[in-house]
Enzyme design. Structure first.
Site, PDB file in Angstrom:
ATOM      1  N   CYS A 102      -7.675   1.949   1.434  1.00 46.59           N
ATOM      2  CA  CYS A 102      -8.706   1.101   0.854  1.00 46.59           C
ATOM      3  C   CYS A 102      -8.178   0.358  -0.370  1.00 46.59           C
ATOM      4  O   CYS A 102      -7.659   0.971  -1.303  1.00 46.59           O
ATOM      5  CB  CYS A 102      -9.901   1.974   0.450  1.00 46.59           C
ATOM      6  N   HIS A 130     -14.887  -0.552   3.254  1.00 46.63           N
ATOM      7  CA  HIS A 130     -14.829   0.813   3.748  1.00 46.63           C
ATOM      8  C   HIS A 130     -16.031   1.639   3.302  1.00 46.63           C
ATOM      9  O   HIS A 130     -16.093   2.837   3.560  1.00 46.63           O
ATOM     10  CB  HIS A 130     -13.565   1.510   3.250  1.00 46.63           C
ATOM     11  N   ASP A 174     -16.860   0.338  -1.599  1.00 46.89           N
ATOM     12  CA  ASP A 174     -16.066  -0.839  -1.230  1.00 46.89           C
ATOM     13  C   ASP A 174     -16.876  -1.737  -0.323  1.00 46.89           C
ATOM     14  O   ASP A 174     -17.093  -1.416   0.844  1.00 46.89           O
ATOM     15  CB  ASP A 174     -14.786  -0.382  -0.514  1.00 46.89           C
ATOM     16  N   ASP A 219     -10.571  -6.909  -0.043  1.00 45.80           N
ATOM     17  CA  ASP A 219      -9.990  -5.777   0.667  1.00 45.80           C
ATOM     18  C   ASP A 219      -9.504  -6.322   2.002  1.00 45.80           C
ATOM     19  O   ASP A 219     -10.012  -7.335   2.487  1.00 45.80           O
ATOM     20  CB  ASP A 219     -11.052  -4.693   0.893  1.00 45.80           C
ATOM     21  N   SER A 229       0.787  -1.227   0.000  1.00 45.75           N
ATOM     22  CA  SER A 229       0.000   0.000   0.000  1.00 45.75           C
ATOM     23  C   SER A 229       0.820   1.277   0.000  1.00 45.75           C
ATOM     24  O   SER A 229       0.283   2.362  -0.187  1.00 45.75           O
ATOM     25  CB  SER A 229      -0.917   0.010   1.231  1.00 45.75           C
TER      26      SER A 229
END
Lengths: 372, 623
Positions: B389, B376, B355, B370, B331
């Site tokens: 996310c 999220h 999401d 996820d 990330s």
């Protein structure tokens, strides 16, 4: 009749002592040069100088003593001298077979000496005695006998083995025959025979180490680290001396010990490195002076025996010079002949000075000789 | 038999004959002397120069004198690599008949360690007979004293003092500073190829790793010469000429040794790495890879036992994780992708993605999860970065396509060497279609693109690449090549010359506003409630920004093979963090990777905080 300074009627103290002044001067200068070079070559070791001085003193004494003996006396003892010498050479060979390697010394219990040194004088004396018994020039059979007289000791010494000395002895005898007037034809055929003899010498007489020396002489660079090392270093020393030399005590080849046998057989390399070509020419002039003086004495001698003996002694002296200088500069194989009166070491010097004593005897005592 | 006299002797004729022969003899003498003199003339005049050269060659030897190696300082003047005199017991093999017997005697006398004898025997085989070989490479005072008393019994063996490299900080700096060790055959070959072998004629050691290797030319200096006169035995008589060596240049690094130590402490026993660079000039302030090892071992010739231990360790201490470790960036690259997406028009400031906890391409067979199983909800780009996310970025990657991702990320330096002054660097991998075809001879599937959106899949990066990419981001496209070296000392002065930094080609990402959005999101990660690093940076006296990452593991180091038995232990995620501070006008960019530690926010971010805390605490102290 030649009148000259040597006439005993106008005697100087030297002449009264049967000493030839000019010859003595030449020898003394040569000896001094020798001392200077030994001092440099020996790493400025005064011990060497003292010992050499001792030898020189003894050799001079021998010369003076020899000069007192009338030439007639030499002539009379020639044959006995020769025979005793031959006997000792045989003895050396017989004893020598017991020990290994070169056997040149005879141990008489109280002293050791080299019979080959005696022969350096005995051979020319004997040949001169023999040849001078007949009219000159000698007949072919007398020349032949003369050569036999030369060959026997030469072979005996070569067998020891001592190539240098046998060469000197052979030439001393041959000089007598040559000066006596042997015919050129004979001389020519002898030269041919000599070259025929060379391979016989190579295969039957020469030791391996001697053959190696000859091979090295022909091409020193073939084995630069071992047998060729000496001659290469010697040539470097001589060559790097140049015209003027590096100066006394300044020869790097000798001072830094790259040169072998610096104060004995290779002393001429040291001299050449430090004094250059100019020094060499002066040194050669000194030798030539002595040789001229010797030849003059020989020519002025009044009987054949004296002439032949004096001439032979003088010419043999030149052979020393030539062979030594030739071998260290690379035009002759290394045969172990010292530079006369300059190299450190005693044996051959005593013989040399004895020879000069005889020369002086001949030069100063001719008036005392009876004419035959 | 008495001789018969038939003719009467003609004395005059005989005298004349003798005189003629004498003259001929004299002529022969003159000719012989002529030959002798012409030969001497040839030697002494014609070939004089040749023989003079050979005579000098005999007596003059040129001995090389090694220059002292340049010292290495940190940016505050702390000495990092110095030269210390070391006493060695040296044996000249050719002067010893029974070498093993002597060694046995000496090892009794001096209590020589087995490893010293081992390396002595190893070196003995490969060495020329007249060159000295070290029996004890580092003698104690006591050994020196004992040997000195007994020296006369051991001809050809002597105590030699020599300057050796010493690294006072040991394993703290190994991967940056590197080390020097004995010049080996391969080094020698390289030196010969580059024509440098003469310069190394007297040098024993050469840089093998790190700065020591990269800046070898600078550090080594220039060999000196001593012209000596030797005799025929090779003994030195006197020195004729001395050309002193030019010592190596003393260099100053960008490294702050204290920062480096903070990094080492913060990583504790974890495998991992820390990179701190100054975005204003590319200076590498700290670069640490854990676990490390003591470089001093190599200086004195590491024992084979120690070397095997380092080589076979599962923790792979020999690898510089900061520059060679290839990790999925996870990330941490989300801000960069967001910027690229804004620039490409794939997303806008306002675009939102829902999401639900998974992502699925329309009518596609596969779903991607996820990290938050329940999702999220609706997220925009800022939120997506702040909470990290995954679905938002799956979607972004899908919309951008691999080629656009690859080219925009390459502009940030991924898949490329950073150009740092260390040879130990990997270019990792920025995948695209061509790469996959070349590598696996397979087409690129859309399914390959989706994980790239969260820095997984085929994408790998080194921590240093991440740091330089972030440096580019915070300076809005501008950046400098990372440099360990800062400058060089001149004439022993306390001050030093700073090398000008070399600027990279700027990244062009259009509108300034895009940068604002992304940098603000990174601010949010640290400073807004819900940000993934909010807890880690609570109540800092400075304002920083950053991005966390939690990489699902496939592999770490470039040479690590897939090993089923090890996978269990290595299954846990790599914790990662990239950050910078202060938020306005950043002075430091930090990358932290902690292998198999878990969440970036909880495991890597505190390490970054420790570094930033130190930096600003120091700054406070100085004021």
């Amino acid at each position: 009749m030649v009148r000259n300074k040597l006439n005993p009627n106008e005697q100087t103290p030297l002449a009264r002592a049967h000493i030839d002044g000019w010859l003595l001067l030449g020898l003394a200068v040569l000896m001094s040069v020798g001392l200077a070079v030994i001092y440099s070559a020996g790493g400025q070791n005064m011990d060497l100088i003292y010992r050499q001085l001792l030898r020189l003193g003894f050799a001079l004494l021998v010369m003076v003593v020899m000069a007192q003996v009338p030439p007639m006396a030499y002539r009379r003892v020639s044959i006995y001298f020769y025979l005793v010498g031959i006997a000792m050479l045989v003895a050396v060979l017989v004893i020598g077979t017991i020990g290994k390697g070169a056997q040149r010394w005879l141990d008489l219990g109280f002293m050791r000496f080299q019979p080959s040194e005696i022969m350096k004088l005995a051979v020319p004396m004997m040949v001169a005695w023999y040849i001078s018994r007949f009219n000159l020039p000698p007949k072919i059979q007398h020349v032949f006998i003369g050569f036999v007289l030369v060959t026997i000791p030469t072979l005996l010494i070569a067998k020891q083995p001592d190539l240098g000395t046998s060469l000197l002895i052979a030439s001393s005898g041959i000089f007598v025959i040559f000066l006596a007037g042997m015919s050129w034809k004979l001389l020519g055929s002898l030269a041919v025979m000599g070259s025929a003899f060379a391979p016989i010498m190579w295969f039957f007489l020469m030791q391996d180490y001697q053959k190696q020396r000859v091979l090295t002489f022909l091409n020193p660079e073939s084995d630069p680290l071992n047998s060729g090392y000496h001659i290469i270093q010697s040539q470097i020393a001589i060559g790097s001396g140049g015209l003027q030399g590096k100066g006394w005590l300044q020869g790097t080849q000798s001072q830094l010990e790259f040169l072998p046998e610096r104060h004995t057989d290779f002393i001429f390399s040291v001299f050449s490195e430090e004094f250059g070509l100019i020094g060499i020419l002066l040194l050669l002039s000194l030798y030539l002076f002595i040789i001229f003086r010797g030849m003059l004495i020989a020519m002025r001698a009044q009987d054949a025996y004296s002439k032949l003996l004096a001439g032979s002694i003088t010419l043999t002296f030149f052979v020393y010079v030539f062979v030594n200088m030739g071998m260290v500069s690379g035009i002759l194989p290394v045969v172990g002949v010292p530079l006369p009166l300059v190299s450190y070491g005693g044996t051959s010097m005593v013989t040399l000075m004895a020879g000069f004593g005889i020369l002086m005897a001949i030069g100063t005592q001719k008036r005392l000789l009876s004419r035959e | 038999m008495p001789p018969k006299r038939i003719t009467i002797r003609d004395h005059t004729a005989e005298a004349n004959l003798f005189a003629r022969r004498s003259v001929i003899a004299m002529l022969i003498i003159v000719v012989a002397l002529g030959i002798l003199i012409s030969n001497l003339y040839y030697l002494q005049v014609t070939r004089y120069e040749d023989y003079q050269t050979r005579s000098n060659g005999n007596r003059i030897k040129v001995l090389p004198v090694a220059p002292n190696r340049g010292l290495i300082y940190d940016r505050n003047g702390v000495l990092l690599a110095e030269n210390k005199p070391v006493f060695r017991l040296e044996v000249i093999p050719e002067q010893q008949d029974k070498i093993q017997q002597t060694v046995a005697d000496l090892s009794q006398l001096l209590d020589i360690s087995q490893s010293d004898i081992e390396s002595f025997n190893r070196e003995l085989k490969g060495q020329r007979r007249f060159k000295p070989v070290a029996l004890i490479s580092n003698m104690t005072q006591q050994q020196v004293a004992i040997f000195s008393v007994n020296q006369h019994k051991y001809p050809g063996i002597s105590v030699e003092a020599r300057l050796k490299r010493y690294y006072p900080f040991g394993d703290t700096l190994t991967h940056v500073v590197g080390y020097v060790a004995k010049i080996n055959k391969r080094d020698l070959q390289k030196l010969e190829e580059s024509g440098q072998d003469a310069n190394y004629a007297a040098t024993y050691d050469i840089g093998k790793q790190g700065v020591e290797k990269y800046h070898e030319t600078l550090l080594h200096g220039k060999v000196g010469y001593q012209e000596v006169e030797v005799n025929s035995q090779g003994r030195i008589i006197r020195t004729l000429k001395f050309q002193p060596p030019v010592p190596g240049t003393d260099i100053v690094l960008n490294i702050d040794i204290n920062m480096q130590m903070v990094a080492q402490r913060a990583l504790q026993d974890n495998r991992g790495s820390v990179v701190v660079i100054d975005p204003r000039d590319g200076g590498v302030i700290a670069l640490y890879s854990n676990p490390s090892y003591d470089p001093n071992l190599f200086v004195h010739g590491i024992s084979s036992k120690d070397y095997r231990r380092l080589l076979s360790s599962a923790d792979r201490p020999l690898i510089n994780r900061a520059t060679q470790g290839q990790y999925p960036p996870a990330s941490t690259i989300k801000p960069l992708l967001a910027l690229a997406g804004l620039n490409e028009g794939v997303i806008t400031e306002k675009s939102r993605v829902y999401d639900p906890g998974t992502y699925q391409i329309k009518n596609g067979p596969r779903t991607w999860r996820d990290y938050l199983p329940w999702g999220h909800g609706w997220v925009n780009v800022t939120k997506a970065i702040e909470v990290s996310c995954d679905t938002f970025f799956y979607d972004l990657a899908y919309k951008m396509g691999i080629e656009k991702i690859s080219s925009s990320m390459s502009a940030f330096g991924f898949g490329q060497f950073t150009g740092i002054d260390l040879y130990e660097e990997s270019d990792a991998n920025m995948p695209n279609e061509g790469w996959k075809r070349a590598r696996f001879n397979k087409p690129w599937y859309i399914g390959d693109t989706i994980p790239v959106g969260i820095g997984q899949g085929y994408w790998t990066a080194t921590p240093l690449q991440l740091a330089t990419a972030v440096a580019k981001l915070v300076d809005r496209g501008h950046s400098f090549t990372p440099q360990v070296i800062r400058g060089q000392k001149v004439d022993n002065a306390d001050d030093y010359i700073v090398y000008p930094p070399s600027e990279n080609y700027p990244v062009d990402m259009g509108d300034e506003k895009y940068w604002d959005i992304v940098l603000d999101a990174m601010y949010g990660v640290v400073n807004r409630e819900g940000g993934t690093a909010f807890k880690a940076f609570r109540k800092t006296p400075y304002v920083s920004a950053g991005k966390t990452g939690t990489a699902q593991l496939i592999g770490i180091a470039e040479d690590e093979k897939y090993d089923a038995s090890k996978i269990a232990a290595h299954l846990r995620d790599n914790a990662m963090y990239v950050g910078y501070a202060p938020y306005e006008n950043p002075e430091m960019v930090v990358t932290v990777v902690v292998e198999n530690a878990g969440h970036g926010g909880s495991q890597a971010a505190p390490v970054a905080r420790a570094l930033m805390d130190y930096h600003f605490h120091e700054q406070e102290e100085q004021k």
